[in-house]
Design an enzyme around this catalytic site. Sequence first.
Site, PDB file in Angstrom:
ATOM      1  N   GLY A  82       0.959  -1.166   0.083  1.00 44.63           N
ATOM      2  CA  GLY A  82      -0.057   0.380   0.051  1.00 44.63           C
ATOM      3  C   GLY A  82       0.671   1.395   0.049  1.00 44.63           C
ATOM      4  CG  ASN A  83      -0.613   4.414  -2.074  1.00 43.98           C
ATOM      5  OD1 ASN A  83      -1.048   5.945  -1.239  1.00 43.98           O
ATOM      6  ND2 ASN A  83      -0.607   4.209  -2.684  1.00 43.98           N
TER       7      ASN A  83
END
Length: 229
Positions: A33-34
């Site tokens: 993810g980020n």
Amino acid sequence: ARSDALPRDLEGLHVAVSAGGTREPLDPVRFLGNRSSGRQGYALARVAAQRGARVTLVSAHTADLVAPAGVELVGAGSAEELRVAMHEVAKTADVLVMAAAVADFRPVSLTGHKIKKTDRDPEPVALTRNADILAELVEHRRPGQVVVGFAAETGDEGTSVLDYGRAKLKRKGCDLLVVNAVGDGGAFEGEDNAGWLLSADGTEVRIAHGSKAQLGATLWDAVRVLVEP
Ligand code: CTP
Ligand code: CA
């Protein structure tokens, strides 16, 4: 800003905004993810709805944000889901805004079962490239459709944030590019943003440090000019 203080100058327009950070599954319980909070995209959607637009918000993962009133919410987990959702809404929308933080890569293989720990070191995670959704939307753009991209950049010795932004605008081929200077009190996770709004016609507007709603107002003003017949 109170909504009754805003002009209803986006009435009759259908705008689609992507927001949040994609999650690329590795196994049923893990993902890449980020740090995108989704705040900028949600602020854009809220301001557009307040100014009278029909708004479709295509949302990847966010920091628990609630969809603004009057906005149609479409959920998207991975980059591929967000891609499918944006191409679908692009069939009818007048304006497409890619504010989502889309993963550039995803794990090559998605195992159907949870990856188990053993007493040996794990295999490296093999990655493959995701499609560039913004570039695809530009490529398939209908006549008059306006496409907007975002870029969060850091400068370095040889190249400024603005130079990186100019190059990205050319490479993507979109009508407008919002360039955020990362680490300048702006972009990821914060409440505020600062940077530049670059137009394909060469216009460059400095966006002073301010709220994500203020940046939204600046962007929709520019979009309004572009969609005028
Ligand atoms: N974007 C997209 N699809 C991707 C990656 C990015 O549509 N697979 C969009 C983002 O939503 C943003 C714009 O492209 O509007 C720029 O994203 P950015 O990550 O800054 O650009 P990249 O082309 O991925 O280049 P890099 O990450 O190497 O700077
Ligand atoms: Ca990227």
